[in-house]
Structures are given as C-alpha cells and as structure tokens.
Write a protein that holds these residues in place. Sequence first.
Motif, PDB file in Angstrom:
ATOM      1  N   TYR A 172      38.803  46.810  30.096  1.00 19.02           N
ATOM      2  CA  TYR A 172      37.921  46.084  30.996  1.00 19.02           C
ATOM      3  C   TYR A 172      38.319  44.618  31.017  1.00 19.02           C
ATOM      4  O   TYR A 172      38.816  44.080  30.030  1.00 19.02           O
ATOM      5  CB  TYR A 172      36.468  46.166  30.523  1.00 19.02           C
ATOM      6  CG  TYR A 172      35.841  47.509  30.721  1.00 19.02           C
ATOM      7  CD1 TYR A 172      35.220  47.824  31.918  1.00 19.02           C
ATOM      8  CD2 TYR A 172      35.875  48.450  29.712  1.00 19.02           C
ATOM      9  CE1 TYR A 172      34.639  49.064  32.100  1.00 19.02           C
ATOM     10  CE2 TYR A 172      35.295  49.698  29.887  1.00 19.02           C
ATOM     11  CZ  TYR A 172      34.675  49.996  31.080  1.00 19.02           C
ATOM     12  OH  TYR A 172      34.105  51.221  31.260  1.00 19.02           O
ATOM     13  N   MET A 173      38.047  43.989  32.136  1.00 16.12           N
ATOM     14  CA  MET A 173      38.400  42.587  32.279  1.00 16.12           C
ATOM     15  C   MET A 173      37.110  41.811  32.558  1.00 16.12           C
ATOM     16  O   MET A 173      36.292  42.235  33.371  1.00 16.12           O
ATOM     17  CB  MET A 173      39.344  42.470  33.466  1.00 16.12           C
ATOM     18  CG  MET A 173      40.274  41.322  33.416  1.00 16.12           C
ATOM     19  SD  MET A 173      41.707  41.570  34.469  1.00 16.12           S
ATOM     20  CE  MET A 173      41.027  42.045  36.025  1.00 16.12           C
ATOM     21  N   LYS A 223      35.403  44.068  35.437  1.00 15.78           N
ATOM     22  CA  LYS A 223      36.269  44.885  36.259  1.00 15.78           C
ATOM     23  C   LYS A 223      36.979  45.880  35.365  1.00 15.78           C
ATOM     24  O   LYS A 223      37.542  45.503  34.345  1.00 15.78           O
ATOM     25  CB  LYS A 223      37.296  43.982  36.940  1.00 15.78           C
ATOM     26  CG  LYS A 223      37.990  44.623  38.089  1.00 15.78           C
ATOM     27  CD  LYS A 223      38.655  43.550  38.920  1.00 15.78           C
ATOM     28  CE  LYS A 223      39.291  44.107  40.150  1.00 15.78           C
ATOM     29  NZ  LYS A 223      39.879  43.062  40.953  1.00 15.78           N
ATOM     30  N   LYS A 224      36.924  47.137  35.759  1.00 19.39           N
ATOM     31  CA  LYS A 224      37.643  48.138  34.974  1.00 19.39           C
ATOM     32  C   LYS A 224      39.073  48.163  35.472  1.00 19.39           C
ATOM     33  O   LYS A 224      39.331  48.441  36.635  1.00 19.39           O
ATOM     34  CB  LYS A 224      36.999  49.502  35.157  1.00 19.39           C
ATOM     35  CG  LYS A 224      37.588  50.516  34.229  1.00 19.39           C
ATOM     36  CD  LYS A 224      36.829  51.816  34.297  1.00 19.39           C
ATOM     37  CE  LYS A 224      37.431  52.780  33.318  1.00 19.39           C
ATOM     38  NZ  LYS A 224      36.823  54.097  33.392  1.00 19.39           N
ATOM     39  N   LEU A 225      39.982  47.835  34.569  1.00 19.10           N
ATOM     40  CA  LEU A 225      41.363  47.665  34.993  1.00 19.10           C
ATOM     41  C   LEU A 225      42.147  48.959  34.797  1.00 19.10           C
ATOM     42  O   LEU A 225      42.864  49.402  35.698  1.00 19.10           O
ATOM     43  CB  LEU A 225      41.986  46.531  34.175  1.00 19.10           C
ATOM     44  CG  LEU A 225      43.325  46.035  34.630  1.00 19.10           C
ATOM     45  CD1 LEU A 225      43.198  45.401  35.991  1.00 19.10           C
ATOM     46  CD2 LEU A 225      43.847  45.013  33.655  1.00 19.10           C
ATOM     47  N   LEU A 226      42.032  49.529  33.621  1.00 23.87           N
ATOM     48  CA  LEU A 226      42.791  50.724  33.322  1.00 23.87           C
ATOM     49  C   LEU A 226      41.871  51.782  32.729  1.00 23.87           C
ATOM     50  O   LEU A 226      40.984  51.424  31.968  1.00 23.87           O
ATOM     51  CB  LEU A 226      43.904  50.410  32.298  1.00 23.87           C
ATOM     52  CG  LEU A 226      45.060  49.553  32.813  1.00 23.87           C
ATOM     53  CD1 LEU A 226      45.925  49.116  31.656  1.00 23.87           C
ATOM     54  CD2 LEU A 226      45.878  50.296  33.837  1.00 23.87           C
ATOM     55  N   LEU A 280      43.644  53.191  36.234  1.00 22.23           N
ATOM     56  CA  LEU A 280      43.457  52.762  37.624  1.00 22.23           C
ATOM     57  C   LEU A 280      42.820  53.903  38.405  1.00 22.23           C
ATOM     58  O   LEU A 280      43.509  54.713  39.005  1.00 22.23           O
ATOM     59  CB  LEU A 280      44.795  52.403  38.243  1.00 22.23           C
ATOM     60  CG  LEU A 280      45.523  51.191  37.672  1.00 22.23           C
ATOM     61  CD1 LEU A 280      46.988  51.240  38.012  1.00 22.23           C
ATOM     62  CD2 LEU A 280      44.905  49.911  38.192  1.00 22.23           C
ATOM     63  N   ALA A 290      48.970  46.426  37.868  1.00 23.61           N
ATOM     64  CA  ALA A 290      47.984  46.040  36.854  1.00 23.61           C
ATOM     65  C   ALA A 290      48.202  44.598  36.414  1.00 23.61           C
ATOM     66  O   ALA A 290      47.260  43.824  36.252  1.00 23.61           O
ATOM     67  CB  ALA A 290      48.077  46.987  35.665  1.00 23.61           C
ATOM     68  N   GLU A 291      49.474  44.233  36.254  1.00 24.80           N
ATOM     69  CA  GLU A 291      49.770  42.858  35.852  1.00 24.80           C
ATOM     70  C   GLU A 291      49.299  41.877  36.915  1.00 24.80           C
ATOM     71  O   GLU A 291      48.766  40.816  36.594  1.00 24.80           O
ATOM     72  CB  GLU A 291      51.281  42.681  35.619  1.00 24.80           C
ATOM     73  CG  GLU A 291      51.731  43.228  34.275  1.00 24.80           C
ATOM     74  CD  GLU A 291      53.233  43.337  34.164  1.00 24.80           C
ATOM     75  OE1 GLU A 291      53.951  42.682  34.952  1.00 24.80           O
ATOM     76  OE2 GLU A 291      53.696  44.100  33.293  1.00 24.80           O
ATOM     77  N   LEU A 312      46.832  42.326  38.955  1.00 27.37           N
ATOM     78  CA  LEU A 312      45.373  42.243  38.896  1.00 27.37           C
ATOM     79  C   LEU A 312      44.939  41.252  37.825  1.00 27.37           C
ATOM     80  O   LEU A 312      44.033  40.450  38.023  1.00 27.37           O
ATOM     81  CB  LEU A 312      44.773  43.614  38.591  1.00 27.37           C
ATOM     82  CG  LEU A 312      44.712  44.605  39.742  1.00 27.37           C
ATOM     83  CD1 LEU A 312      44.182  45.937  39.251  1.00 27.37           C
ATOM     84  CD2 LEU A 312      43.825  44.090  40.858  1.00 27.37           C
ATOM     85  N   ILE A 313      45.641  41.303  36.677  1.00 27.14           N
ATOM     86  CA  ILE A 313      45.297  40.385  35.589  1.00 27.14           C
ATOM     87  C   ILE A 313      45.580  38.944  36.018  1.00 27.14           C
ATOM     88  O   ILE A 313      44.767  38.042  35.818  1.00 27.14           O
ATOM     89  CB  ILE A 313      46.085  40.735  34.308  1.00 27.14           C
ATOM     90  CG1 ILE A 313      45.661  42.106  33.793  1.00 27.14           C
ATOM     91  CG2 ILE A 313      45.867  39.673  33.237  1.00 27.14           C
ATOM     92  CD1 ILE A 313      46.425  42.592  32.598  1.00 27.14           C
ATOM     93  N   ALA A 363      42.944  37.699  38.288  1.00 25.98           N
ATOM     94  CA  ALA A 363      41.709  37.355  37.590  1.00 25.98           C
ATOM     95  C   ALA A 363      41.850  36.019  36.871  1.00 25.98           C
ATOM     96  O   ALA A 363      40.911  35.216  36.836  1.00 25.98           O
ATOM     97  CB  ALA A 363      41.362  38.454  36.590  1.00 25.98           C
TER      98      ALA A 363
END
Lengths: 285, 134
Positions: A169-170, A186-189, A191, A221-222, A224-225, A228
Amino acid sequence: MANLRDIEMRIVSTKKTSQITKAMQMVSASKLNRAEQNAKKFVPYMEKVQDVVGAIASGTKDSGHPMLMSRPVKKTAYLVIGSDRGLAGAYNSSILRRLQAIIDERHKSKDEYVILAVGRVVRDYFAKRGHNVIGEIVGLSDQPTFADIKEIARKAVGMFTDGTYDELYMYYNHFVSAISQEVTEKKLLPLTDIVPSSSTAAYEFEPSGEAILEVLLPQYAESLIYGAILDGKASEHASRMTAMKNATDNASELIDNLSLSYNRARQAAITQEITEIVGGAAALE
Amino acid sequence: MKTVTVNIVTPDGPVYDSEVSMVIAKTTSGEIGVLPGHIPTVAPLAIGAVKLKGQNSEEFVAISGGFIEIRPDKISILAPSAEVANEIDLARAKEALARAEQRLAKKQDSIDFQRAELSLKRAMNRINVHEGNI
C-alpha cells in the motif's frame, strides 16, 4: 503592565521571526510552482504507460504474471511518503496518524507488516516505535528526478515479486490545491485495478505478451510510485507554504497587540511624569 | 514522403516530438525499422540508440530500456530515461563509465555486478550516441 523595554524587545524578536517565516513562505511558494510543473511533465508518460498496460492486460487474459495475481496475505508493506523536514503544518502528522490508526486496526503483531519510508520524519517515527522499517530514502531533493527514486521503487517492486510481502500500500498526501491536501491510500501491488483501455487496438506483441508484461509491469509500478512522490512533494511545499503563511499572520497580529501595549505603556509613563512635574510645581507654590 | 509522429516520453518529461519518415530501434529481440502505417505493435526496448530519419535529416536518441508502442499514425517510446544526442552530458557519462568499470573490476556479489553492468551499458550507449558511432 510590563515595562517598556521588555515589550520593545518582544516586538523586535517577533518581527525577526516573521521575516524568517515570510521568507520561508516565499521559498515554498516557488518550490510549489516547480513541483507542480514537474507533476505536469510526468502526466503524459503516466497516461501512455497506463494506456498500454490497459491494452495489453485486456488483450492477454490470465497472463498469470505474478504482479497481477492476488495471493494470500501473510505480510503487508506500507510505503509512506513524508518529508525530511518539519515546519510543514500537519503534513507529516496527518499521514502518520492515519497510518498508525490503520496499522492498529489491521494488525495484531509487528511481524505482519513492514514499512518503506520516504522522508526522515517518517523513518524516525516508525523506527523509534520499533516498527520494521525495511527501506528508506532520506535527503530526497525538492525536485526529485526519476533516477533519484528508482532505487526504492525497484526495491519495493522487487520485494513483492520475491515474496517478502504479499501486498503493498502507498500512503501520501494528494495535492488538491494550495490550501488543501488529503491523505490518500492506494493499493499498489498486486495490480488488480488496471483499467482496460477503451482503444481496442489489437496489438502485435514482439516477442510475446508475457515478455512485454515482464518489462512493462515493473515500469508501471515504478511510475506509480514516482507519481505519488511528485504528488507528495507538491503537497509538502503547499503545506509548508500555508503553515508559514499562518505563522507570518500570527506574528503580525502579535506585533499589533504588542505595539498597542507598548504605546499604552509609553503613554502611561508620560502621563505619570507630567503628573509628577505638575505635582512638584504645585508643591512649590 | 509519408511521415509518422514520434513521441519520446520519460517520467521527467517529453524528450522528443516530431514527424519522421522512419524509426529504427533496438528491441530486446533485435532491431526493428518502423515505417508509417505499421500495424499496432508493442515491444520492449534494449539499452541502445533510436534512429529517427526525417526528410533529409537523421537524429539519434539514447534510450535506457523501456518500450515502444507503434500505431499506424503514431509511435510512442516510453523509457526511464532518454536523451537526444546533442543534449547528452558527456562528462557525466564518462564518469559513470569509470565508476561502473571500477565496480565491475571489484566483482562483488551478483546483484551489484548486474547493476554495474547495466550502468556500464547505459554509459557506453550515451557516449556512443553522443559521438555518433552507432
């Protein structure tokens, strides 16, 4: 009534403080500007990646890629994005309070989750309370580039893939406007919420859909991080700007009040002196 | 001559946006040349140079991975980092090259080794693209 000298000294020192907070406010305002631009520059990339991921994910059903699969959750990771320095109002505390509440609610023991911290304040908070902090970035620049955060992004994605944890989670402050930021989860993984893109372009995959997902999903995913973190940075500057603006306002209010007492005290002293002189003169007659 | 729009985007912003008549890129499974009107394709890219042929010009862009998305009228390249040849910071690339070589010489554990190898590749790619020997 306090004596004149004391009040004068307080006025002088409050003025100096307000000069500093005013300067910090202006610095944050210009940093916020830059941060907003950075966030804007990132948008086309993110949109494109999302588009392609959506197209491929909807094209290749049941690809079985580990990053898309939900698995039983034994360990959860929280990626928390905060700041290195304080004086940013509730920026860090609101995020930490929220996460602490969630951790207390979801987990019974400290073995069930790990923390990935961005920002010194966040790291210190969790390290001090004995939580398991397995990754950190401190000293991130105010305008981070993708290269700066690549390491933690890759690490976060890598540890999910190798099974260190089963979901990620982020937490970060989403920048709504210069005066409002909201804590976002935010739930990241894994996906799970990839939106299939509307453009139903049937792609040819070279060499294969799976091989592309292999490259694409970590990159997704990277990004998305990174998105954020950019968002969080903009919030940080906005939040610091607001905090400093409030401090400046408070200082000027304080200065007003102090000046009033100062003038009163001065007037009282003069009145007293006149009374004394008049009294003295009357005694001589 | 027919042309196609090419976009090169990185997380730090767009790098290139123009009309070209041919794109030559190095994918993980080999080089591909793309002309306007190509069928929609997606392919991962290797660290290497992308050659953009215009009407009567040629440009090179150094790419560090990512992927290429091809549509008949539009080509997008998404990479973690990308630089047009004349914008490459040669001094920095040479520094990175020296650093990577040093680390490779030490031969530590495998993860560090892989990373050093990748950064060596990226540095060499930048230097090659900058000097135009591809």
